[in-house]
Motif scaffolding. Structure first.
Motif, PDB file in Angstrom:
ATOM      1  N   PRO A 184       0.828  -1.219   0.000  1.00 52.03           N
ATOM      2  CA  PRO A 184       0.000   0.000   0.000  1.00 52.03           C
ATOM      3  C   PRO A 184       0.857   1.261   0.000  1.00 52.03           C
ATOM      4  O   PRO A 184       2.041   1.216   0.339  1.00 52.03           O
ATOM      5  CB  PRO A 184      -0.795  -0.118   1.305  1.00 52.03           C
ATOM      6  N   ALA A 185       0.253   2.361  -0.383  1.00 53.57           N
ATOM      7  CA  ALA A 185       0.978   3.632  -0.426  1.00 53.57           C
ATOM      8  C   ALA A 185       1.423   4.025   0.978  1.00 53.57           C
ATOM      9  O   ALA A 185       0.869   3.570   1.977  1.00 53.57           O
ATOM     10  CB  ALA A 185       0.079   4.716  -1.018  1.00 53.57           C
ATOM     11  N   TYR A 186       2.426   4.895   1.042  1.00 50.68           N
ATOM     12  CA  TYR A 186       2.902   5.384   2.340  1.00 50.68           C
ATOM     13  C   TYR A 186       1.769   6.051   3.110  1.00 50.68           C
ATOM     14  O   TYR A 186       0.909   6.720   2.533  1.00 50.68           O
ATOM     15  CB  TYR A 186       4.031   6.397   2.143  1.00 50.68           C
ATOM     16  N   SER A 187       1.773   5.879   4.408  1.00 53.17           N
ATOM     17  CA  SER A 187       0.812   6.556   5.271  1.00 53.17           C
ATOM     18  C   SER A 187       1.557   7.167   6.451  1.00 53.17           C
ATOM     19  O   SER A 187       2.709   6.819   6.710  1.00 53.17           O
ATOM     20  CB  SER A 187      -0.267   5.576   5.757  1.00 53.17           C
ATOM     21  N   LEU A 188       0.910   8.068   7.145  1.00 53.78           N
ATOM     22  CA  LEU A 188       1.529   8.784   8.253  1.00 53.78           C
ATOM     23  C   LEU A 188       0.980   8.264   9.571  1.00 53.78           C
ATOM     24  O   LEU A 188      -0.226   8.252   9.794  1.00 53.78           O
ATOM     25  CB  LEU A 188       1.232  10.292   8.125  1.00 53.78           C
ATOM     26  N   ILE A 189       1.886   7.813  10.449  1.00 49.95           N
ATOM     27  CA  ILE A 189       1.491   7.377  11.782  1.00 49.95           C
ATOM     28  C   ILE A 189       2.274   8.206  12.798  1.00 49.95           C
ATOM     29  O   ILE A 189       3.312   8.785  12.482  1.00 49.95           O
ATOM     30  CB  ILE A 189       1.736   5.866  11.999  1.00 49.95           C
ATOM     31  N   PHE A 190       1.783   8.254  14.036  1.00 50.28           N
ATOM     32  CA  PHE A 190       2.429   9.046  15.072  1.00 50.28           C
ATOM     33  C   PHE A 190       2.947   8.158  16.195  1.00 50.28           C
ATOM     34  O   PHE A 190       2.318   7.170  16.551  1.00 50.28           O
ATOM     35  CB  PHE A 190       1.436  10.061  15.673  1.00 50.28           C
ATOM     36  N   ASP A 191       4.105   8.531  16.746  1.00 50.51           N
ATOM     37  CA  ASP A 191       4.545   7.893  17.984  1.00 50.51           C
ATOM     38  C   ASP A 191       4.041   8.753  19.149  1.00 50.51           C
ATOM     39  O   ASP A 191       3.171   9.597  18.980  1.00 50.51           O
ATOM     40  CB  ASP A 191       6.063   7.708  18.002  1.00 50.51           C
ATOM     41  N   ASP A 192       4.587   8.560  20.335  1.00 52.04           N
ATOM     42  CA  ASP A 192       4.080   9.267  21.513  1.00 52.04           C
ATOM     43  C   ASP A 192       4.917  10.486  21.894  1.00 52.04           C
ATOM     44  O   ASP A 192       4.739  11.047  22.970  1.00 52.04           O
ATOM     45  CB  ASP A 192       4.030   8.306  22.706  1.00 52.04           C
ATOM     46  N   SER A 193       5.836  10.905  21.003  1.00 58.31           N
ATOM     47  CA  SER A 193       6.778  11.946  21.419  1.00 58.31           C
ATOM     48  C   SER A 193       6.537  13.307  20.781  1.00 58.31           C
ATOM     49  O   SER A 193       7.114  14.292  21.222  1.00 58.31           O
ATOM     50  CB  SER A 193       8.205  11.495  21.086  1.00 58.31           C
ATOM     51  N   GLY A 194       5.719  13.392  19.726  1.00 53.53           N
ATOM     52  CA  GLY A 194       5.634  14.631  18.964  1.00 53.53           C
ATOM     53  C   GLY A 194       4.510  15.562  19.398  1.00 53.53           C
ATOM     54  O   GLY A 194       3.509  15.134  19.969  1.00 53.53           O
ATOM     55  N   PHE A 195       4.670  16.871  19.120  1.00 54.83           N
ATOM     56  CA  PHE A 195       3.656  17.887  19.353  1.00 54.83           C
ATOM     57  C   PHE A 195       3.009  18.189  18.008  1.00 54.83           C
ATOM     58  O   PHE A 195       3.668  18.642  17.083  1.00 54.83           O
ATOM     59  CB  PHE A 195       4.294  19.143  19.942  1.00 54.83           C
ATOM     60  N   ARG A 196       1.717  17.932  17.872  1.00 56.66           N
ATOM     61  CA  ARG A 196       1.052  18.042  16.577  1.00 56.66           C
ATOM     62  C   ARG A 196      -0.389  18.534  16.764  1.00 56.66           C
ATOM     63  O   ARG A 196      -1.333  17.760  16.626  1.00 56.66           O
ATOM     64  CB  ARG A 196       1.082  16.708  15.849  1.00 56.66           C
ATOM     65  N   PRO A 197      -0.578  19.794  17.082  1.00 57.70           N
ATOM     66  CA  PRO A 197      -1.923  20.289  17.412  1.00 57.70           C
ATOM     67  C   PRO A 197      -2.891  20.312  16.243  1.00 57.70           C
ATOM     68  O   PRO A 197      -4.087  20.349  16.444  1.00 57.70           O
ATOM     69  CB  PRO A 197      -1.647  21.703  17.916  1.00 57.70           C
ATOM     70  N   PHE A 198      -2.398  20.303  14.996  1.00 57.13           N
ATOM     71  CA  PHE A 198      -3.296  20.465  13.860  1.00 57.13           C
ATOM     72  C   PHE A 198      -3.178  19.344  12.831  1.00 57.13           C
ATOM     73  O   PHE A 198      -3.777  19.408  11.768  1.00 57.13           O
ATOM     74  CB  PHE A 198      -3.024  21.802  13.163  1.00 57.13           C
ATOM     75  N   MET A 199      -2.374  18.294  13.129  1.00 58.80           N
ATOM     76  CA  MET A 199      -2.147  17.252  12.146  1.00 58.80           C
ATOM     77  C   MET A 199      -3.021  16.036  12.435  1.00 58.80           C
ATOM     78  O   MET A 199      -3.385  15.754  13.568  1.00 58.80           O
ATOM     79  CB  MET A 199      -0.667  16.833  12.149  1.00 58.80           C
ATOM     80  N   GLU A 201      -3.614  11.803  11.500  1.00 59.85           N
ATOM     81  CA  GLU A 201      -3.034  10.585  10.946  1.00 59.85           C
ATOM     82  C   GLU A 201      -3.759  10.221   9.654  1.00 59.85           C
ATOM     83  O   GLU A 201      -4.948  10.491   9.491  1.00 59.85           O
ATOM     84  CB  GLU A 201      -3.144   9.420  11.924  1.00 59.85           C
ATOM     85  N   THR A 202      -3.024   9.606   8.733  1.00 61.00           N
ATOM     86  CA  THR A 202      -3.651   9.095   7.508  1.00 61.00           C
ATOM     87  C   THR A 202      -3.944   7.619   7.696  1.00 61.00           C
ATOM     88  O   THR A 202      -3.278   6.927   8.465  1.00 61.00           O
ATOM     89  CB  THR A 202      -2.721   9.289   6.300  1.00 61.00           C
ATOM     90  N   LYS A 203      -4.933   7.141   6.990  1.00 62.71           N
ATOM     91  CA  LYS A 203      -5.309   5.736   7.119  1.00 62.71           C
ATOM     92  C   LYS A 203      -4.257   4.852   6.486  1.00 62.71           C
ATOM     93  O   LYS A 203      -3.652   5.183   5.483  1.00 62.71           O
ATOM     94  CB  LYS A 203      -6.656   5.492   6.425  1.00 62.71           C
ATOM     95  N   LYS A 204      -4.030   3.696   7.102  1.00 66.20           N
ATOM     96  CA  LYS A 204      -3.057   2.744   6.567  1.00 66.20           C
ATOM     97  C   LYS A 204      -3.600   2.090   5.314  1.00 66.20           C
ATOM     98  O   LYS A 204      -4.782   1.905   5.169  1.00 66.20           O
ATOM     99  CB  LYS A 204      -2.730   1.676   7.620  1.00 66.20           C
TER     100      LYS A 204
END
Length: 204
Positions: A184-199, A201-204
Motif C-alpha cells: 500500500p501507499a505510504y501513510s503517516l502514523i504518530f509515535d508518543d513523542s511529537g507535538f502536533r496540534p493540527f495534524m 493521521e492518515t489511514k493505513k
C-alpha cells in the motif's frame, strides 16, 4: 532481434513508437542492469557500474553519488535517502614523492548489507562495512564499520542505539522485507513523542 532501422520502416506510428520504446528500454537495461531490479532516483550518479553489485530492491534517493572505482556491494532491500555519497577510493597521501598526494588512488571497497536504511545526505567513506539491518542517521559521516542492527549518527558516526535483533531476525526470516508486492501507499502514523496540534493521521 528488431533493430532501430527496421522499426523506422513500420508505417503505423503507434506501433512504431511502442517498439522503439521497448527496444530502447531493453538496450538500456542491457547496458545498465542495476536499473532493472532496483529503484534509482533522479540525478543519481553511478560511477563505474561494472564494479557495483546490487542485491535487488535497492532504493537510491534522488541526487545520490556512488563512486565505485574501488568496488561497491549493496544487499537486497537497502534504502538510501536523497543525496547520499559513497566513496570507494582515497588519494595516496602515504607516499614519499609528492604532496599532498600523488597520481594514484587507493582502492577502499565498501560493503553494505541487506535491509539497511541510510539517511539522506549521509557520506560513507571507503573501506567501510555496514552489516545487515543497520540504520545510519541523516547527515552522518560513516568512517568506521557498523555492526548488524546498529543505529549510528553524527560526524563521525557513532552508535546511538540498536534495533531489536530478535524482531529483525523474525521479520527477515519470514520474508517481510519492504516493499512487498502490491504494497500500500505510504501513510503517516504518530509515535508518543511529537507535538502536533493540527495534524491528522492518515489511514493505513
Amino acid at each position: 532481434m528488431i533493430n532501430k532501422k527496421l522499426i523506422k520502416l513500420i508505417p503505423i506510428k503507434k506501433l512504431r513508437h511502442r517498439l522503439r520504446d521497448k527496444y530502447t528500454q531493453a538496450e538500456f537495461y542491457k547496458k545498465h542492469p542495476i536499473y532493472r531490479d532496483n529503484f534509482i532516483g533522479a540525478d543519481v550518479i553511478l560511477s563505474h557500474e561494472e564494479n557495483m553489485d546490487f542485491g535487488g530492491k535497492v532504493f537510491v534517493g534522488d541526487g545520490g553519488r556512488f563512486y565505485a572505482e574501488g568496488g561497491l556491494k549493496i544487499g537486497a532491500y537497502t534504502k538510501f535517502g536523497q543525496q547520499c555519497i559513497i566513496m570507494t577510493t582515497e588519494h595516496n597521501y602515504k607516499c614519499d614523492t609528492r604532496v599532498p598526494y600523488d597520481h594514484r588512488d587507493v582502492a577502499r571497497p565498501v560493503e553494505i548489507g541487506k535491509n539497511c536504511w541510510i539517511g539522506l545526505r549521509s557520506i560513507i567513506l571507503g573501506g567501510i562495512k555496514i552489516e545487515d539491518g543497520a540504520i545510519v542517521g541523516a547527515g552522518s559521516v560513516v568512517t568506521k564499520s557498523v555492526p548488524k542492527c546498529a543505529i549510528v549518527a553524527g560526524n563521525p558516526a557513532r552508535i546511538v542505539g540498536w534495533r531489536d535483533k530478535a524482531e529483525y531476525e523474525r521479520l527477515e526470516k519470514a520474508g517481510l522485507n519492504f516493499p512487498q508486492e502490491k504494497e500500500p501507499a505510504y501513510s503517516l502514523i504518530f509515535d508518543d513523542s511529537g507535538f502536533r496540534p493540527f495534524m491528522k493521521e492518515t489511514k493505513k
